[in-house]
Each structure stands twice: as structure tokens, then as C-alpha cells.
Design an enzyme around this catalytic site. Structure first.
Site, short mmCIF file in Angstrom:
data_model
loop_
_atom_site.label_atom_id
_atom_site.label_comp_id
_atom_site.label_asym_id
_atom_site.label_seq_id
_atom_site.Cartn_x
_atom_site.Cartn_y
_atom_site.Cartn_z
N GLU A 133 0.86 -1.17 0.00
CA GLU A 133 0.00 0.00 0.00
C GLU A 133 0.90 1.23 0.00
O GLU A 133 1.79 1.34 0.84
CB GLU A 133 -0.89 0.01 1.25
CG GLU A 133 -1.90 1.12 1.13
CD GLU A 133 -2.82 1.27 2.33
OE1 GLU A 133 -2.84 0.39 3.21
OE2 GLU A 133 -3.52 2.29 2.35
N ARG A 141 5.35 -13.33 9.36
CA ARG A 141 6.02 -12.07 9.04
C ARG A 141 7.38 -12.02 9.74
O ARG A 141 7.65 -12.78 10.67
CB ARG A 141 5.17 -10.88 9.44
CG ARG A 141 4.85 -10.76 10.92
CD ARG A 141 4.12 -9.45 11.22
NE ARG A 141 3.05 -9.17 10.27
CZ ARG A 141 2.95 -8.03 9.57
NH1 ARG A 141 3.85 -7.08 9.73
NH2 ARG A 141 1.96 -7.82 8.75
N LYS A 143 4.15 0.59 9.84
CA LYS A 143 4.32 1.84 9.09
C LYS A 143 3.80 3.04 9.88
O LYS A 143 4.34 4.13 9.78
CB LYS A 143 3.60 1.74 7.74
CG LYS A 143 4.43 0.95 6.73
CD LYS A 143 3.88 1.11 5.33
CE LYS A 143 2.83 0.08 5.06
NZ LYS A 143 2.45 -0.01 3.65
P1 ATP Z 1 0.77 -1.79 7.94
O1 ATP Z 1 2.05 -1.48 8.65
O2 ATP Z 1 0.00 -0.58 7.59
O3 ATP Z 1 -0.01 -2.92 8.56
P2 ATP Z 1 1.78 -3.55 5.94
O4 ATP Z 1 3.11 -3.66 6.58
O5 ATP Z 1 0.85 -4.70 5.92
O6 ATP Z 1 1.05 -2.29 6.51
P3 ATP Z 1 1.56 -3.43 3.07
O7 ATP Z 1 2.02 -2.35 2.20
O8 ATP Z 1 0.13 -3.77 3.06
O9 ATP Z 1 2.03 -3.00 4.50
O10 ATP Z 1 2.43 -4.72 2.86
C1 ATP Z 1 2.69 -5.27 1.60
C2 ATP Z 1 3.03 -6.72 1.74
O11 ATP Z 1 4.15 -6.89 2.61
C3 ATP Z 1 1.90 -7.50 2.36
O12 ATP Z 1 1.67 -8.65 1.57
C4 ATP Z 1 2.37 -7.87 3.72
O13 ATP Z 1 1.88 -9.12 4.11
C5 ATP Z 1 3.90 -7.89 3.56
N1 ATP Z 1 4.56 -7.55 4.81
C6 ATP Z 1 4.38 -6.45 5.56
N2 ATP Z 1 5.11 -6.50 6.68
C7 ATP Z 1 5.81 -7.65 6.64
C8 ATP Z 1 6.77 -8.29 7.51
N3 ATP Z 1 7.14 -7.73 8.66
N4 ATP Z 1 7.28 -9.47 7.14
C9 ATP Z 1 6.92 -10.04 5.98
N5 ATP Z 1 6.03 -9.51 5.12
C10 ATP Z 1 5.47 -8.33 5.44
#
Ligand code: ATP
Ligand code: MG
Length: 572
Positions: free
Chosen positions: A41, A277, A287
Site C-alpha cells: 500500500e 512475518r 508503518k
Molecule cells: P501496515 O504497517 O500498515 O499494517 P503492511 O506492513 O501490511 O502495513 P503493506 O504495504 O500492506 O504493508 O504490505 C505489503 C506486503 O508486505 C503484504 O503482503 C504484507 O503481508 C507484507 N509484509 C508487511 N510487513 C511484513 C513483515 N514484517 N514481514 C513479511 N512480510 C510483510
């Protein structure tokens, strides 16, 4: 897998996602094609956790000869921007991945999403609901007991369509109405209890302006995006596992509407799987929290070298290879765990050890005066630029009768196992001379300001004529030739491993007050040629990178990427 195995760099050969895709390919699913996607996003910069997802999404596609789409998941207009979208692309390219011409954005599919919602309403599979947020939660209930249907659950498709059209036309305020999928109010899975699929948001979209005042919810939009793009394998983090039945429900509806794509005459049916994650200690990765650090000026920006963002790590001196290596080592699993920041630091040390040229820089100087050195004499010593890589050649460094050494390389009363300089002790000034300390000059506070002594005139460039063993070798910089440089000593952003896990205390309180110290270092002259972004090992000190923003040829500014050894695991 044991930590040991990981450190050997063993290929995490057949993690469950790889196995899953391999089986699908072998079974000829989706006409044999593999299409994945990374769906950020654009509401922030990507961080090391996203790098893990990027390496899985792009890695799996390339492993199976497929493509990975980059899709801006821009369904929530409030916090999205082009700045974020552009930097996400830049960071993914820098990491070494490419989406070819497959750049998509959810907002380009708003029209289709809208008509799919219309279709669902027309078929009696979705309805408009005007419960308030609180009522909606109450009606939804708890997993143990069936929920209560919304009073508008059984309104006619005609009336629902009319309301939906008026929602789109902007006749209602935010939250007044929403569209819900009509699924199962008794499902033990709460996400299945008539989830909201469209909501009203009178907020302009960064690409679509004021075209829309209704926006699709993630759970509805994501499977539609996957299906319309022909994604075969949709991988995301574990928190989405409970949303998977809903994902499949939307895909089934699209199938009924004839909206699934085909490859080689076979229908592409996107499937979702979830992995754990990345959680990294001594930092935060939400974020929202990172934005807070930026907005409250706790750091200098998203690319502050202490941030876990990809741009922060780049500015700090991390290499794309070290980050990819890290992602490989942490592996892929379905179990939540915490990864030690030391592993990331290990990976960058390992890479920089092989690739970075050496330079001599003294960060905390004390002067050594060689009393028997001929006045005014300057010699040049030749040293290898990188002992790990002979192709990097050698360079010459001026040496004279006064040199800076690190204060920590001298002890007036040496501890056991301290083999460096001390009164009446001999050390090698690397590649230049053998020096014995004879006397000290102190200021009125007792601080040592000069270390005096003599050099062995028979030793050639620090090689003793009699072959005696010299226990300590230290680095130095000729006082007369030293170039003062700004050096930023970065350390961990937080002083506790889990800043978000401190009871009701605000994580901000746990910022490491020593995460940045700025010092003036004395460097050998060749350092002035450093290009912004260039990385070095300052011998015996650590790995440093010329800052990409503030460093100029002739006036370099260095960021410490990582210390030479892991000082944290030994209790500092
Ligand atoms: P927020 O911090 O707002 O929850 P987000 O980290 O989920 O947002 P996105 O931009 O939606 O941010 O993430 C894009 C992709 O990265 C998603 O498929 C998410 O599952 C993956 N992702 C985000 N954080 C992690 C992490 N710590 N480890 C592995 N994958 C991640
Ligand atoms: Mg997300």
C-alpha cells in the site's frame, strides 16, 4: 532448521510455499503458469519486513519461470501518495527485483470492482446496510454464538442497487451506508459474517481525485485484483489466514460471473497462502509507528540510517546482496518468531568484508610522537586495498614522526590480555614501523595528550630484522597528512529488544539515546576521493559508507554501517 544450519547459508530448499507451487505446476494447474504479486500500500516506505515478502514473491516467480507483478494496493485514499509509490518502486529495483511491464494498481480496477459489487447486489449476494459501526459490531457478535442479521439483510436487490448508486453519487455521509456480502451470520469465522465490501469515504484519491467517494475494502479488492491480473499464487502474512475463506468466496463469485482469466485454455484460479512475518528486535516495523518517528522528528526522515526501511538501510551502507542473503537465511515458515538484529548485521559484515576497500581512520585520536624519527622525514607505505580481493590493488599512505592512534589502543596500566600499546611496550604501527612507548605527556586534568617513544630503526616497514614476534598491530594516521572527516556513529534505534512490548509504556521512551554520535575522525588522505554511497572498512573500526545526501568529494561524511564485531551479543 537450526541457527547453525542457517548460518551455513544453506538454501532453504523446499519451504512449504515452494512445495505448494511445485505441486501445482506438476499438476498442470493454471495451465502451468506461475504469477505472483507484491502488493504494497503506497502509504509509507517499504521496510526490511517488506523485503522478506518481496524476496518471496519475486523469488518464487523467478524460480518457476513466472512473473511477479508489482501492485499498488491503493484502496485506502487517506494516506496514499505518489512519493510513496515512486520510492517503493525505486527500493524494489535497488533490492534487485524487477516486475517487467507488470505494474498495476488497485485504483485502475475500481470500475470493475464496482460492477462486480453491483452484480453481487443484483444476484442477492450483497446488500446495503446502515447500521452504525457500533451496531454493526454488536450484530456481528462473537465466534461462539451466531450473530444477528442486519435489519436490511433482506431488502430487495432493486432497493439495494438504488442505495448503492446513491452511495456512489455522493448522497450519503461517511459511514452512513456500506455494502456487505451476504454470506453467513452464524459462521464461527467472524470475517465470514456478512463482511463489509464497500464503504463511503469522502476523501480524494491520489490518482483518481474526486472520482470516487466509495472505496472497496481490502478483503473484497484483493482477490479481485489477483483474479483480474491472472495471479496464480498469492502469498501474504499469517494474519490473513482467517480471511482466506472470504478470499475464496470472492474468487468463486468471479468464477460464476465468468471473470477468471485463462492460460493455455485453463482457468486461472488464484489461491492464497500465508507465511510468518519478519519480526526484528531493537526496531519497530509498523508503518504507522515509523511515520510517527518521522513526523515527530525522532529521526531525520524515512531514510534516516537508523530506520529499518530499505532506503534507511541503503543510506546506512547495507548492500542489496546482504539484504537478500538475510531474507534467504531467515527462511520461510508458518510460525511467528523474532529474528535477532545481529543476523542482519552479520549478513552485511559478511558481504562488506569481501567487497569493501580498507582505509585507516582514527575516530578517537591521541598523538604518538616518535622521538628518534628524523625531523621532517616522510615515507610512503604501500598497503593492499582489500586483502580479500587482490584485484583491488594497493595504495600508498604517508607516514611521518607524528601519528594519531586510537585512544583505546593505549593503556597506561594494561589489563591482562591487552596486547596493544602500553608504557615500555612495543607495537607495530601497521605496515610502517615498530614503536615502543617511553613516556607520556598529560594535561592538567591527567588526560594523556601525547605518547612519546622510539621506533626500531632496523625494522623495515614494521618487519623486525630479528624475526621477533610482535603481539599487537594498530592503525594510525600521520598527523601532518590527516584529513578531518565527519563520522556518524549509528547504533540501534531502540535500547530494548521489544519496544512495543513494554506494558503500557510508550515505545518512544525506549529510543536509544546513543543511537547517533557525531565525531570528527582523522583519515588518511585518499579518503577525500570517496564517492557518495561508497563503502569502506575503516581498519579495526568497522564498516562505513559515504552518506548519499551530505557527502561530497573532497568533504566526505561517513555513516557507520556496522561495527567490525558484534558487540551487543557480548553485553557491549
Ligand atoms: P501496515 O504497517 O500498515 O499494517 P503492511 O506492513 O501490511 O502495513 P503493506 O504495504 O500492506 O504493508 O504490505 C505489503 C506486503 O508486505 C503484504 O503482503 C504484507 O503481508 C507484507 N509484509 C508487511 N510487513 C511484513 C513483515 N514484517 N514481514 C513479511 N512480510 C510483510
Ligand atoms: Mg497491509
Amino acid at each position: 532448521m537450526s541457527e547453525e544450519k542457517k548460518l551455513e547459508g544453506s538454501d532453504t530448499s523446499r519451504h512449504f510455499l515452494k512445495q505448494w507451487i511445485a505441486e501445482d505446476v506438476a499438476a498442470g494447474k493454471n495451465g502451468g503458469v506461475v504469477v505472483t504479486r507484491f502488493p504494497p500500500e503506497p502509504n509509507g516506505y517499504i521496510h526490511i519486513g517488506h523485503a522478506k515478502a518481496v524476496s518471496i514473491d519475486f523469488g518464487m516467480a523467478s524460480e518457476f519461470g513466472g512473473v511477479c507483478h508489482l501492485r499498488m494496493d491503493d484502496t485506502n485514499p487517506a494516506k496514499e501518495s505518489d512519493e510513496y509509490a515512486e520510492n517503493i518502486q525505486r527500493d524494489i529495483h535497488w533490492l534487485g527485483y524487477d516486475w517487467k511491464d507488470c505494474l498495476y494498481s488497485a485504483s485502475e480496477m475500481f470500475e470493475q470492482m464496482y460492477s462486480i459489487a453491483e452484480n453481487l447486489i443484483r444476484n442477492g449476494q450483497a446488500y446495503c446496510c446502515n447500521l452504525t459501526q457500533e451496531e454493526w459490531k454488536q450484530y456481528r457478535g462473537v465466534p461462539e454464538r451466531p450473530g444477528t442479521p442486519s435489519p436490511s439483510r433482506d431488502t430487495t436487490p432493486e432497493r439495494n442497487l438504488d442505495i448503492f448508486h446513491r452511495m456512489k453519487a455522493g448522497e450519503f455521509a461517511d459511514g452512513e451506508w456500506c455494502v456487505r456480502a451476504k454470506i453467513d451470520m452464524a459462521s464461527p469465522n467472524i470475517h465470514f459474517r456478512d463482511p463489509v465490501i464497500y464503504r463511503i469515504r469522502h476523501v480524494p484519491h491520489y490518482h483518481k481525485g474526486n472520482e470516487w467517494c466509495i472505496y472497496p475494502m481490502y478483503d473484497f479488492a484483493h482477490p479481485i485484483e489477483d483474479a483480474l491480473e491472472g495471479v496464480t499464487h498469492s502469498m501474504c502474512t499469517l494474519e490473513f489466514e482467517v480471511h482466506r475463506p472470504l478470499y475464496n468466496w470472492v474468487i468463486d463469485r468471479m468464477d460464476e460471473m465468468g471473470l477468471l482469466r485463462e492460460h493455455n485454455g485453463v482457468k486461472i484460479r488464484p489461491q492464497q497462502r500465508e507465511f510468518a512475518r519478519l519480526n526484528l528486535n531493537y526496531t519497530v516495523m509498523s508503518k504507522r509507528k515509523l511515520l510517527q518517528l518521522v513526523e515527530e522528528n525522532r529521526v531525520s526522515g524515512w531514510d534516516d540510517p537508523r530506520m529499518p526501511t530499505v532506503c534507511g538501510l541503503r543510506r546506512r551502507g547495507y548492500t542489496p546482496k546482504s539484504i537478500r542473503d538475510f531474507c534467504e537465511r531467515i527462511g520461510v515458515s508458518k510460525y511467528e518468531s523474532e529474528t535477532d538484529l545481529s543476523l542482519l548485521e552479520y549478513c552485511v559484515r559478511d558481504d562488506l568484508n569481501k567487497t569493501s576497500q580498507r582505509r585507516m581512520v582514527v575516530l578517537d585520536p591521541v598523538k604518538v610522537v616518535i622521538d628518534n624519527w628524523p625531523t621532517g622525514k616522510v615515507i610512503e607505505v604501500e598497503v593492499a586495498n582489500n586483502p580479500e580481493n587482490p584485484d583491488d590493488g594497493t595504495r600508498k599512505i604517508p607516514f611521518s614522526g607524528e601519528v594519531w592512534i586510537e585512544r583505546a589502543d593505549f593503556m597506561e596500566v594494561p589489563e591482562k590480555k591487552f596486547f596493544r600499546l602500553a608504557p615500555d611496550r612495543e607495537v607495530r604501527l601497521r605496515a610502517a614501523a615498530l614503536f615502543t612507548c617511553k613516556s607520556l605527556v598529560k594535561d592538567e586534568t591527567g588526560k594523556i595528550i601525547e605518547i612519546h617513544g622510539t621506533y626500531d630503526e632496523t625494522a623495515d616497514y614494521g618487519n623486525p630484522a630479528d624475526g621477533r614476534k610482535i603481539k599487537g598491530t594498530i592503525h594510525w594516521v600521520s598527523v601532518q597528512h590527516a584529513k578531518p572527516i565527519e563520522v556518524r556513529l549509528y547504533d540501534r534505534l531502540f535500547s530494548v529488544p521489544n519496544p512495543l512490548d513494554q506494558g503500557d509504556q510508550d515505545f518512544i521512551q525506549f529510543l536509544n539515546p546513543d543511537s547517533l554520535k557525531v565525531v570528527t575522525g582523522y583519515a588518511e588522505p585518499s579518503i577525500l576521493d570517496a564517492a557518495p554511497g561508497e563503502r569502506f572498512q575503516f581498519e579495526r573500526v568497522g564498516y562505513f559508507c559515504a552518506d548519499s545526501e551530505d557527502s561530497k568529494p573532497g568533504a566526505p561524511v561517513f555513516n557507520r554501517t556496522v561495527t567490525l564485531k558484534d558487540s551487543w551479543s557480548k553485553g557491549k
